[in-house]
Motif scaffolding. Sequence first.
Motif, PDB file in Angstrom:
ATOM      1  N   VAL A  74      10.172   5.830   7.918  1.00 32.11           N
ATOM      2  CA  VAL A  74      10.032   4.316   8.567  1.00 32.11           C
ATOM      3  C   VAL A  74       8.768   4.837   9.001  1.00 32.11           C
ATOM      4  CG1 VAL A  74      10.938   2.622  10.136  1.00 32.11           C
ATOM      5  CG2 VAL A  74      12.415   4.117   8.666  1.00 32.11           C
ATOM      6  N   VAL A  75       7.673   3.997   8.343  1.00 29.93           N
ATOM      7  CA  VAL A  75       6.346   4.384   9.010  1.00 29.93           C
ATOM      8  C   VAL A  75       5.772   3.032   9.757  1.00 29.93           C
ATOM      9  CG1 VAL A  75       3.988   4.824   8.152  1.00 29.93           C
ATOM     10  CG2 VAL A  75       5.955   5.690   6.871  1.00 29.93           C
ATOM     11  N   ASP A  76       5.169   3.098  10.870  1.00 29.17           N
ATOM     12  CA  ASP A  76       4.556   2.258  11.555  1.00 29.17           C
ATOM     13  C   ASP A  76       3.052   2.417  11.384  1.00 29.17           C
ATOM     14  OD1 ASP A  76       3.291   0.503  13.445  1.00 29.17           O
ATOM     15  OD2 ASP A  76       3.467   1.763  15.166  1.00 29.17           O
ATOM     16  N   ALA A  77       2.380   1.537  10.585  1.00 31.90           N
ATOM     17  CA  ALA A  77       1.107   1.434  10.265  1.00 31.90           C
ATOM     18  C   ALA A  77       0.396   0.344  10.980  1.00 31.90           C
ATOM     19  CB  ALA A  77       0.670   1.691   8.743  1.00 31.90           C
ATOM     20  N   LYS A  78       0.909  -0.310  11.658  1.00 30.73           N
ATOM     21  CA  LYS A  78       0.331  -1.354  12.532  1.00 30.73           C
ATOM     22  C   LYS A  78      -0.132  -2.561  11.570  1.00 30.73           C
ATOM     23  CE  LYS A  78       0.827   1.189  16.324  1.00 30.73           C
ATOM     24  NZ  LYS A  78       1.803   0.946  17.342  1.00 30.73           N
ATOM     25  N   GLY A  79       0.470  -2.731  10.575  1.00 28.69           N
ATOM     26  CA  GLY A  79       0.472  -3.802   9.679  1.00 28.69           C
ATOM     27  C   GLY A  79      -0.998  -3.774   8.935  1.00 28.69           C
ATOM     28  N   PHE A  80      -1.508  -2.575   8.861  1.00 25.60           N
ATOM     29  CA  PHE A  80      -2.844  -2.520   8.335  1.00 25.60           C
ATOM     30  C   PHE A  80      -2.549  -2.193   6.835  1.00 25.60           C
ATOM     31  CE2 PHE A  80      -6.478  -0.453   6.399  1.00 25.60           C
ATOM     32  CZ  PHE A  80      -7.586  -0.874   7.313  1.00 25.60           C
ATOM     33  N   VAL A  81      -2.862  -2.903   5.808  1.00 24.09           N
ATOM     34  CA  VAL A  81      -2.585  -2.936   4.345  1.00 24.09           C
ATOM     35  C   VAL A  81      -3.496  -2.090   3.717  1.00 24.09           C
ATOM     36  CG1 VAL A  81      -2.147  -4.027   2.346  1.00 24.09           C
ATOM     37  CG2 VAL A  81      -1.315  -5.053   4.587  1.00 24.09           C
ATOM     38  N   ALA A  82      -3.266  -0.978   3.407  1.00 19.90           N
ATOM     39  CA  ALA A  82      -3.933   0.125   2.513  1.00 19.90           C
ATOM     40  C   ALA A  82      -3.226   0.655   1.686  1.00 19.90           C
ATOM     41  CB  ALA A  82      -4.926   1.028   3.212  1.00 19.90           C
ATOM     42  N   GLY A  83      -3.640   1.381   0.707  1.00 17.16           N
ATOM     43  CA  GLY A  83      -2.787   2.361  -0.006  1.00 17.16           C
ATOM     44  C   GLY A  83      -2.287   3.538   0.443  1.00 17.16           C
ATOM     45  N   TYR A  84      -1.350   3.566   1.525  1.00 21.80           N
ATOM     46  CA  TYR A  84      -0.963   4.812   2.215  1.00 21.80           C
ATOM     47  C   TYR A  84      -0.050   5.552   1.372  1.00 21.80           C
ATOM     48  CZ  TYR A  84      -2.162   2.460   6.624  1.00 21.80           C
ATOM     49  OH  TYR A  84      -2.881   2.213   7.800  1.00 21.80           O
ATOM     50  N   TRP A  85       0.849   4.999   0.366  1.00 24.39           N
ATOM     51  CA  TRP A  85       1.787   5.366  -0.528  1.00 24.39           C
ATOM     52  C   TRP A  85       1.494   5.207  -2.019  1.00 24.39           C
ATOM     53  CZ3 TRP A  85       6.036   8.542   1.187  1.00 24.39           C
ATOM     54  CH2 TRP A  85       7.280   8.773   0.235  1.00 24.39           C
ATOM     55  N   GLY A  86       1.859   6.166  -2.898  1.00 15.93           N
ATOM     56  CA  GLY A  86       1.705   5.685  -4.351  1.00 15.93           C
ATOM     57  C   GLY A  86       2.465   6.849  -5.217  1.00 15.93           C
ATOM     58  N   GLU A  87       2.038   6.907  -6.394  1.00 12.33           N
ATOM     59  CA  GLU A  87       2.980   7.712  -7.034  1.00 12.33           C
ATOM     60  C   GLU A  87       3.034   9.110  -7.104  1.00 12.33           C
ATOM     61  OE1 GLU A  87       3.572   8.192 -12.146  1.00 12.33           O
ATOM     62  OE2 GLU A  87       1.619   7.468 -11.409  1.00 12.33           O
ATOM     63  N   VAL A  88       1.936   9.708  -6.394  1.00  9.46           N
ATOM     64  CA  VAL A  88       1.975  11.105  -6.062  1.00  9.46           C
ATOM     65  C   VAL A  88       2.953  11.199  -5.028  1.00  9.46           C
ATOM     66  CG1 VAL A  88       0.556  12.992  -5.131  1.00  9.46           C
ATOM     67  CG2 VAL A  88      -0.517  11.605  -6.788  1.00  9.46           C
ATOM     68  N   LEU A  89       2.952  10.659  -3.932  1.00 10.61           N
ATOM     69  CA  LEU A  89       3.701  10.810  -2.940  1.00 10.61           C
ATOM     70  C   LEU A  89       5.130  10.556  -3.303  1.00 10.61           C
ATOM     71  CD1 LEU A  89       1.829   9.675   0.266  1.00 10.61           C
ATOM     72  CD2 LEU A  89       3.004  11.763  -0.042  1.00 10.61           C
ATOM     73  N   THR A  90       5.460   9.644  -4.370  1.00  5.93           N
ATOM     74  CA  THR A  90       6.841   9.073  -4.692  1.00  5.93           C
ATOM     75  C   THR A  90       7.592  10.416  -5.235  1.00  5.93           C
ATOM     76  OG1 THR A  90       6.320   6.986  -4.928  1.00  5.93           O
ATOM     77  CG2 THR A  90       7.997   7.635  -6.183  1.00  5.93           C
ATOM     78  N   VAL A  91       6.585  11.199  -6.240  1.00  2.32           N
ATOM     79  CA  VAL A  91       7.267  12.412  -6.962  1.00  2.32           C
ATOM     80  C   VAL A  91       7.422  13.321  -5.819  1.00  2.32           C
ATOM     81  CG1 VAL A  91       6.532  14.274  -8.425  1.00  2.32           C
ATOM     82  CG2 VAL A  91       5.766  11.761  -8.962  1.00  2.32           C
ATOM     83  N   ALA A  92       6.696  13.670  -4.919  1.00  2.53           N
ATOM     84  CA  ALA A  92       6.846  14.532  -4.000  1.00  2.53           C
ATOM     85  C   ALA A  92       7.866  14.080  -3.023  1.00  2.53           C
ATOM     86  CB  ALA A  92       5.518  14.411  -2.770  1.00  2.53           C
TER      87      ALA A  92
END
Length: 215
Positions: A74-92
């Motif tokens: 559960v990640v608080d990124a203060k509503g800043f929309v950028a690509g914090y997460w993608g396929e690489v982190l999903t596999v991890a």
Amino acid sequence: MSYGPNQLERALTLGTSTLFEAAAIPSASVDPLIRPVWAGATVAGHAFPLQCSPGDNLAIHLAMERAPRGAVLVVDAKGFVAGYWGEVLTVAAEVAGVAGLIIDGGVRDVTALRTRRFPVFARGVSMRGTIKASAPSVGLPILLAGTPVGPGDLVVADDDGVLILPAEAAAGAIERGERRAATETVLMDALLGGRTTLDLLGLTRWRKVADEASI
């Protein structure tokens, strides 16, 4: 706090809307603009909270080594929309046993997330990359768009949104939710039998009010 598979299955079966009504904790409902990035995504598990600086996903990489199996990040990124997460982190995450992601921020690689059936709920989608330079907090309590989140709290998310219940309130909410669901089953059977919602919900006096207003 950990939850048995039976509790998590029961929570998912009930769904967020029924659980929210049963829990009667207004702050447990996360900002409805945080939505599943692919239709039909669901997840239930214990919260592992963390905070990211705007445009910086280092805290997520640290969390991947520290979150217990079955946790929902559960990640608080203060509503800043950028690509914090993608396929690489999903596999991890799949390798680490992380059950899903809730982020007040953005993600990318939506096609891959959908194909892998990894549940992600985010404020938005963005192709913009992130840096790795700071980690404000990992594994400590946070506020997710105003909703308190502590380690071990119950996270339930589906097409209706994201619900986060304090760990000590989870079992009671599930039990009350199941009683509520049983009552609604009886009500729906009555509707199929020809009764109306006005009859079943004790609202028949409003027929007269509506008739008088139309005169």
